[in-house]
Every structure is written in structure tokens, then in C-alpha cells.
Design a protein around this motif. Structure first.
Motif, mmCIF file in Angstrom:
data_model
loop_
_atom_site.group_PDB
_atom_site.id
_atom_site.type_symbol
_atom_site.label_atom_id
_atom_site.label_comp_id
_atom_site.label_asym_id
_atom_site.label_seq_id
_atom_site.Cartn_x
_atom_site.Cartn_y
_atom_site.Cartn_z
ATOM 1 N N LEU A 170 0.841 -1.196 0.000
ATOM 2 C CA LEU A 170 0.000 0.000 0.000
ATOM 3 C C LEU A 170 0.878 1.249 0.000
ATOM 4 N N LEU A 200 -10.047 -4.047 2.150
ATOM 5 C CA LEU A 200 -9.669 -2.896 2.966
ATOM 6 C C LEU A 200 -10.675 -2.739 4.093
ATOM 7 N N LEU A 241 -7.228 2.868 9.364
ATOM 8 C CA LEU A 241 -7.093 1.688 8.505
ATOM 9 C C LEU A 241 -6.532 0.552 9.349
ATOM 10 N N TYR A 244 -5.641 -4.592 5.600
ATOM 11 C CA TYR A 244 -5.679 -4.555 4.143
ATOM 12 C C TYR A 244 -4.970 -5.788 3.599
#
Length: 272
Positions: A170, A200, A241, A244
Motif C-alpha cells: 500500500l 480494505l 485503517l 488490508y
């Protein structure tokens, strides 16, 4: 061969019974190898590898996976996500709908066994999983699956190749940057494989919301307009986040049985 000749040949094959549609799928199976990399501040990364499998009667109307951009928003309930949208295939088999596929399932590289997935049964529910806490090394490329099969259950299959999936590199958002409805995700190593999805996940703990997205693995993704609007309406501010990765899928059909093999590689961030 011209068009008219092709039409005539097809008609002859259909009339003779040599050209037929594939049998209707009445048994489905799914086997996954999941690599989870957990990043802990000050301690670094740790990889965990598990294999799981399940088999059941029923149809699989969707057929082979073709990835598409889609997102699901969930509300947190006492720290647990209560989904308001459910991704395809997320439902667990109902008790009593399991099929026996023999014991054990074997993942191997050539003649060398990489892992076995013993059969586990609780009541009428049959499942398969690698033994814990025995650690597995990262799965090598070229793994194949052997299913012994069981009478009245799922049929035997041999040498079914497992797809490979690389950890997502990423590049945006940067570590520590918040996830907002306007966030543009980018990664440096797209597979451009229609049977591979990028996954994600983000949390807005202040609002008690969780966001999960499945994206085409082409190197870039932005939230669909409907999802961005939904997050704004719910008051999503700045999310973190948390996870992922990507899932590569390969599908096989043998008679009325369809087998789906998944390679899943996930990065889990416990903090920045």
C-alpha cells in the motif's frame, strides 16, 4: 471454418448429444490458506498461517469470482461489528448442511506435504482446519490440493492448484493518515487479475462504525459515491485503517461439484 459451417457443426453436436451444458452444481466446497501479518508497534511483524475448508450441498449461482468495487458499512455493538451490509458468500453453512470430503485434505508441493487439514466434526457440522498451534511457514508457490472424497459427500479431487497472492504494498494512504470518505487508496503491486480482490477495512471508533471494501486489484480505489454519502450521513469523521490485503481465487468444477480455492494475505495493524 466459416460461420455457416460452425452453426451446422454445433447443431450436429447438439443433436448427437456430444455438446451439452455443464451439469448443474449441487455440491460446493471451499478451501482457503490465510496468511495474516500482524504489525505491533515496537515489536515488528509476525505472520500467522492457517488453512480451512468446508463443503456443503447446494448451488453456487455466482460461479467463478469476478471482482468488483463494493463496500459494506457496519455498526459496532459492544466492540463487535454488526453488519448493515453483508458481502457475497459471507453466510456460514447452517447446521446439518455439511458434506464429508474424506480425511484429511492435503496441501503439497510436488511430493512434499506442506500441510494437512484434518476433518473436525461437531454434531452434524463437518469442517477442516490445520492443527493449532503448530506454526506453518509462508505458503510456497505451486501448492496443490488433494481431496480424498467420501461416499455420499464431496467427490475426490487431486492436483487442484492453489492460486498465489502477494502482500499488498500500500502506498496511499500513508501510515497514520486517517481514512475519510474522500480517501484515495493506491498500491504498488496490482495483479490485474479479475479473480483477485483487494480487501480494505477501517474503523471510526468515535462513531462506532466499521467500513469494509472489496476492490478490483488494479492499483487504485476510491469509495463508491453511495458509500461515501452513507458515511457522511452517519457522521464518519476520521477512521483508522486496520486491515488490508488481497484474496486470489481459483474455481474448479467436476461433475456437479464446484470447488473454490482461496489464497488470502492480510496485513493487520494494531496501532501506529
Amino acid at each position: 471454418m466459416n460461420t455457416r459451417s460452425g452453426v451446422l457443426l454445433t447443431a450436429l453436436l447438439v443433436g448427437s448429444g456430444l455438446a451439452t451444458d455443464p451439469p448443474k452444481v449441487t455440491r460446493v466446497g471451499e478451501v482457503s490458506v490465510v496468511v495474516t501479518r500482524i504489525s505491533v508497534p515496537m515489536l515488528g511483524d509476525r505472520d500467522m498461517v492457517v488453512g480451512t475448508g468446508s463443503f456443503r450441498p447446494g448451488s453456487d449461482a455466482g460461479g467463478p469470482l469476478r471482482s468488483q468495487d463494493q463496500c459494506f458499512v457496519a455498526e459496532m455493538d459492544d466492540g463487535q461489528a454488526a453488519p448493515t451490509g453483508q458481502p457475497p458468500g459471507a453466510a456460514s453453512p447452517a447446521p446439518g448442511l455439511s458434506l464429508d470430503a474424506g480425511d484429511p485434505l492435503t496441501l503439497r508441493l510436488g511430493t512434499q506435504v506442506y500441510a494437512t487439514l484434518p476433518r473436525r466434526q461437531q454434531g452434524q457440522v463437518i469442517s477442516y482446519a490445520t492443527d493449532m498451534p503448530n506454526p506453518l511457514k509462508a505458503p510456497p508457490a505451486g501448492l496443490v490440493l488433494d481431496i480424498p472424497g467420501a461416499a455420499g459427500g464431496f467427490p475426490a479431487m487431486k492436483d487442484r492448484a492453489l492460486p498465489t497472492a502477494a502482500l499488498l504494498r500500500l502506498t496511499a494512504p500513508a501510515a497514520g493518515d486517517p481514512v475519510t470518505p474522500q480517501t484515495a487508496f493506491q498500491w504498488a503491486n496490482p495483479s490485474n487479475d479479475p479473480a483477485t480482490q483487494v480487501m480494505l477495512s477501517a474503523l471510526d471508533e468515535e462513531r462506532g462504525l466499521a467500513l469494509t471494501c472489496l476492490a478490483v486489484d488494479d492499483g487504485a480505489f476510491s469509495l463508491p459515491a453511495a458509500t461515501a454519502a452513507d458515511l457522511k450521513a452517519r457522521g464518519w469523521g476520521e477512521g483508522l485503517l486496520t486491515t488490508y490485503g488481497r484474496m486470489a481465487t481459483r474455481t474448479y468444477q467436476q461433475g456437479d461439484a464446484r470447488l473454490t480455492l482461496n489464497s488470502i494475505v492480510m496485513q493487520v495493524n494494531t496501532g501506529f
